[in-house]
Scaffold this motif. Sequence first.
Motif, short mmCIF file in Angstrom:
data_model
loop_
_atom_site.label_atom_id
_atom_site.label_comp_id
_atom_site.label_asym_id
_atom_site.label_seq_id
_atom_site.Cartn_x
_atom_site.Cartn_y
_atom_site.Cartn_z
N LEU A 175 133.06 49.19 9.57
CA LEU A 175 132.45 49.31 8.22
C LEU A 175 131.73 48.22 7.96
O LEU A 175 132.21 47.11 8.29
N THR A 176 130.59 48.57 7.33
CA THR A 176 129.86 47.32 6.78
C THR A 176 129.26 47.96 5.25
O THR A 176 129.16 49.39 5.23
N ALA A 177 129.47 47.02 4.36
CA ALA A 177 128.85 47.67 3.14
C ALA A 177 127.71 46.64 2.48
O ALA A 177 127.75 45.61 2.77
N LYS A 178 126.74 47.51 1.89
CA LYS A 178 125.45 46.85 1.08
C LYS A 178 125.01 47.56 0.01
O LYS A 178 124.95 48.79 -0.05
N GLY A 179 124.65 47.01 -1.04
CA GLY A 179 124.10 47.59 -2.31
C GLY A 179 122.43 47.42 -2.33
O GLY A 179 121.98 46.29 -2.11
N PHE A 180 121.64 48.56 -2.62
CA PHE A 180 120.31 48.43 -2.72
C PHE A 180 119.98 48.58 -4.13
O PHE A 180 118.73 48.55 -4.33
N GLY A 181 120.67 48.87 -5.05
CA GLY A 181 120.08 49.21 -6.47
C GLY A 181 119.13 50.28 -6.50
O GLY A 181 119.52 51.41 -5.89
N ALA A 182 118.14 50.28 -7.22
CA ALA A 182 117.22 51.23 -7.42
C ALA A 182 115.98 51.07 -6.50
O ALA A 182 114.99 51.66 -6.46
N GLU A 183 116.16 50.41 -5.32
CA GLU A 183 115.12 49.92 -4.27
C GLU A 183 114.71 51.02 -3.39
O GLU A 183 113.56 51.38 -3.10
N ARG A 184 115.41 52.11 -3.29
CA ARG A 184 115.44 53.30 -2.37
C ARG A 184 115.70 54.52 -2.83
O ARG A 184 116.79 55.23 -2.48
N PRO A 185 115.25 55.05 -3.87
CA PRO A 185 115.23 56.46 -4.71
C PRO A 185 114.96 57.51 -3.59
O PRO A 185 114.01 57.27 -2.65
N LEU A 186 115.88 58.62 -3.67
CA LEU A 186 115.66 59.82 -2.80
C LEU A 186 114.50 60.34 -3.57
O LEU A 186 113.62 60.94 -2.91
N VAL A 187 114.32 60.30 -4.99
CA VAL A 187 113.22 61.03 -5.77
C VAL A 187 112.85 60.28 -6.81
O VAL A 187 113.29 59.16 -7.07
N ALA A 188 111.67 60.51 -7.73
CA ALA A 188 111.32 59.61 -8.52
C ALA A 188 112.32 59.78 -9.58
O ALA A 188 112.90 60.75 -10.03
N ASN A 189 112.25 58.57 -10.35
CA ASN A 189 113.41 58.60 -11.57
C ASN A 189 112.58 59.02 -12.73
O ASN A 189 112.59 58.23 -13.93
N ASP A 190 112.18 60.02 -12.73
CA ASP A 190 111.54 60.56 -14.15
C ASP A 190 112.15 61.44 -14.81
O ASP A 190 111.46 62.10 -15.97
N ASN A 191 113.30 61.75 -14.65
CA ASN A 191 113.96 62.63 -15.67
C ASN A 191 115.49 62.61 -15.24
O ASN A 191 115.91 61.89 -13.90
N GLU A 192 116.48 63.16 -16.14
CA GLU A 192 117.87 62.82 -15.72
C GLU A 192 118.49 63.28 -14.41
O GLU A 192 119.43 62.69 -13.94
N LYS B 50 120.53 62.16 -8.89
CA LYS B 50 120.47 62.43 -7.49
C LYS B 50 120.36 61.05 -6.70
O LYS B 50 120.73 60.74 -5.78
N ASN B 51 119.68 60.03 -7.46
CA ASN B 51 119.68 58.85 -6.73
C ASN B 51 120.74 57.80 -7.19
O ASN B 51 120.81 56.84 -6.30
N ARG B 52 121.68 58.19 -7.82
CA ARG B 52 122.91 57.45 -7.91
C ARG B 52 124.13 58.09 -6.77
O ARG B 52 124.73 59.05 -7.19
N ARG B 53 124.03 57.56 -5.90
CA ARG B 53 124.76 57.97 -4.56
C ARG B 53 125.20 56.79 -3.49
O ARG B 53 125.01 55.66 -3.95
N VAL B 54 126.08 57.22 -2.96
CA VAL B 54 126.53 56.39 -1.80
C VAL B 54 125.98 56.95 -0.48
O VAL B 54 126.24 58.59 -0.24
N GLU B 55 125.37 56.33 0.42
CA GLU B 55 124.92 56.98 1.77
C GLU B 55 125.75 56.22 2.84
O GLU B 55 125.91 55.12 2.88
N LEU B 56 126.14 57.18 3.81
CA LEU B 56 126.79 56.50 5.07
C LEU B 56 126.11 56.53 6.13
O LEU B 56 125.36 57.69 6.52
#
Length: 335
Positions: free
Chosen positions: A303-320, A325-331
């Motif tokens: 296991l390795t863990a790392k946080g990226f904040g808002a640096e790698r959004p899946l989609v544009a942060n233009d609505n709720e 969708k961008n508030r997530r955990v990726e494995l």
Amino acid sequence: MKKTTLLFATVILAVSCNPKVKQPEKADTSTEIPEQTNNAQKPTGDTSVNFKIENIPFSEANLGDFPFFTLPKGLKEQNKPLQKNFDVCFFPVKGIMIPVEGKLYKTNVVAETGEEFSQRYFEKSLEDYLQSIGAVKVFDGEITQEEYDRYNKQDPNKGGEGDIGYADEVIKFYVIRSKDKGNIYIQFSANNASGKLNILQEKGFQQTITKVTADKIAKDLTENGKSILYINFDTDKSTVTTAGKEVVEQIAAALKRETSLKILIEGHTDNTGDGAHNKKLSDDRANAVMNALIADGIEKSRLTAKGFGAERPLVANDNEANKAKNRRVELIKVN
């Protein structure tokens, strides 16, 4: 003899001058039930009294694709229209706003630059076109303040772009029934400065939420090299909620099943708030997931863990919805 005649004439005169006393009518104790309990105006030609969607004849016209028609020449959308693949819109039937669900388009309409907006031009253009493609007018009138007060908090888009359904607003509501496109609901309103247009293609709700399982996580990792998960944490904290722990348990089960898998646990946030704070929060959350997996028996070396904040959004942060969708955990599978 003269006295007798005079007396008789006097009696006749008195009777003729005395008005007839009208007998009181028997009181009507029955109660008339009004057709509507509100005071909504029922205009001429309003067919909402007998409105049933199954009674609307099918249109044979080629309707095209959603939203099915353009705005009249010289008019344009004032802002970006509200468009949803699934939502609810309220339409007037007998002065009562009823909810209909489906694919939705709502917009404010104004004149092109250099043109003047004409309420008559806007309304007649729409009415003539709708009638030409087999639309049936269901309502043409206003709703009451009481009706607005009753329903408005049920409308999630109330006050938004192209919103229709206010007291004293004249609403024209049409329905098209198509064997190919289904039921299509159109309503519009206007004044001498601008107009509003709503179009909804009725469709049923399709549930897309599925339970996160170890099998799905393992399949995503082995076939796609990653698994995107939505793990619940306490607000602005790295504490995993009870629901979030169930997802972590499925991750552990997947890793126990696929013993050769090694993963990077990435934490991601939306762009709300301070960037540095979000990056630290995402890192803390990724580590919280890793520590929970270790506590469940997964070796730390996998296991390795790392946080990226808002640096790698899946989609544009233009609505709720997109922010969620961008508030997530990726494995991420590590080779």
